[in-house]
Design an enzyme around this catalytic site. Structure first.
Site: not given
Ligand code: PLP
Length: 411
Positions: A73, A198
């Site tokens: 893990r 992000d």
């Molecule tokens: N961040 C963004 C900008 C996304 O578009 C997404 C999913 O669409 C995520 C995070 C979440 O990712 P996951 O679908 O891999 O959990």
């Protein structure tokens, strides 16, 4: 430099040799793997194991005292190569990969925030990140302050003594709006608050937030970095101390959301072609954005590298190209969007993004449909009922334009 781990066989191919730093693509293909210890296999091995044996109790004690490597893990040699490779590409000291992008967000906030702490977020975020900040975190006594970071000055009033983190996406899902990483980071750092970006919509081939002052970068590996729509994954990249906390707390016992080594292998395979793919995604998306902008049925188009994009200057400052994501709306609004989607023959009606296949979806239709099972389902702040999100894939751009044109014909 020889990599860490008992294997001692992972070599950092991107270490400057005679002062030369290898390029992005070379590192995306080779970093952190030396085939010498693995029968000179050209591709990294996939260690499908749940645990690791030790030659003696003393050796087991020593490994435990060093912080783990006892159980899969928390440690796997295959996923470790991916972590080191992604960290290198983002210019981070360390990395953590987990099972999904949402698992990465969960590990981040549940490791770094406690009851009474505050999190500042941009008002528009990926829908499930919104669910986590609106519904999840308040249940644990974490206050979320949602602000419009398109004006970084708004951060000043949002940050308090209790603020632990500022979190935003750029480009912003699904608007393809752009936020100024360095301006936001500068203001947050003046108040001793860390910034997480992000960067899923851009990938490290086009944007590396740490170079612009961000502290931590989050990716849904499911999207461009894997790029082939065949697995899920998530990553956090940043300074070694924070990443150690995220690993030892967030992954080990809070989420336990380990990435499968097989998925890590697939993601590394995708990563090898990342910048080639991003160049094609970006070029095709720009052509499609220009076609849509000139089309009489189209009311508006948002693509960061279009001259008409309000944040174009910031986009060009922090991104080397526009990516494959765009948003647009039709004069025929909600009903027109649905009619157009139904007429498409080549583009796939699907959520997700960043794949070889072009994917298009209408958030308002999905959120209305969800209301039948979840009363609180709602469109995200800033997202109109007419918005269509298009993830431009790697098909021939002429074919994509042809399909979009025929679908728009009757509107
Ligand atoms: N961040 C963004 C900008 C996304 O578009 C997404 C999913 O669409 C995520 C995070 C979440 O990712 P996951 O679908 O891999 O959990």
């Amino acid at each position: 430099m020889t990599g860490s781990g008992e294997h001692g066989d992972f070599q950092d191919h991107s270490e400057p040799s005679q002062g030369v730093q290898l390029g992005f693509d070379t590192r995306a293909i080779h970093h952190a793997f030396d085939p010498v210890g693995f029968s000179r296999a050209v591709q990294p091995p996939v260690f499908m194991t749940s645990t690791y044996g030790f030659e003696s109790v003393a050796a087991n004690d020593a490994a435990a005292a060093l912080g783990g490597r006892l159980y899969a893990r928390e440690y796997n040699p295959t996923t470790e190569i991916l972590e080191r490779r992604l960290a290198n590409l983002e210019g981070a000291e360390a990395g953590l990969v987990v099972s999904t992008g949402m698992a990465a967000f969960g590990a981040l906030v549940l490791s770094l925030l406690s009851q009474g702490d505050e999190l500042v977020v941009h008002k528009t975020l990926y829908a499930n990140t919104v669910a986590m900040v609106e519904q999840g975190l308040p249940r644990f006594g974490i206050k979320v302050v949602s602000v419009d970071l398109s004006d970084p000055r708004n951060l000043d009033a949002a940050i308090t003594e209790k603020t632990r983190l500022v979190y935003f996406e750029t480009p912003v899902n699904p608007l393809s709006a752009i936020l100024d990483i360095s301006a936001i980071a500068e203001r947050a750092h003046k108040r001793n608050v860390k910034v997480t970006v992000d960067s899923t919509f851009a990938s490290p081939a086009l944007q590396r937030p740490i170079e612009h002052g961000a502290d931590i970068v989050l990716h849904s590996l499911t999207k461009y970095i894997n790029g082939h729509g065949d697995t899920l994954g998530g990553a956090l990249l940043g300074d070694a101390e924070t990443l150690n906390t995220l690993h030892e707390t967030g992954l080990r016992y809070i989420t336990g959301a380990t990435l499968s080594p097989h998925s890590a292998f697939l993601i590394m395979r995708g990563l090898k072609t990342l910048s080639l793919r991003m160049a094609r995604h970006s070029a095709s998306a720009l052509s499609i954005a220009r076609m849509l902008e000139a089309h009489p049925a189209v009311a508006w188009v948002s693509y960061p590298f279009l001259d008409s994009h309000p944040d174009q200057t910031i986009a060009r400052k922090q991104m080397s190209d526009g990516s494959g994501m765009l948003a647009f709306g039709l004069h025929a609004g909600f009903d027109g969007a649905r009619a157009m989607l139904d007429r498409l023959q080549l583009l796939t009606r699907a959520v997700s993004l960043g794949d070889t296949d072009s994917l298009i979806y209408h958030p308002a239709s999905i959120s209305r449909a969800r209301q039948s099972i979840r009363k609180d389902a709602h469109l995200i702040e800033g997202v109109g009922e007419d918005l269509l999100r298009l993830s431009v894939g790697l098909e021939d751009v002429g074919d994509l334009i042809g399909d979009l044109r025929q679908a728009l014909q009757v509107l």
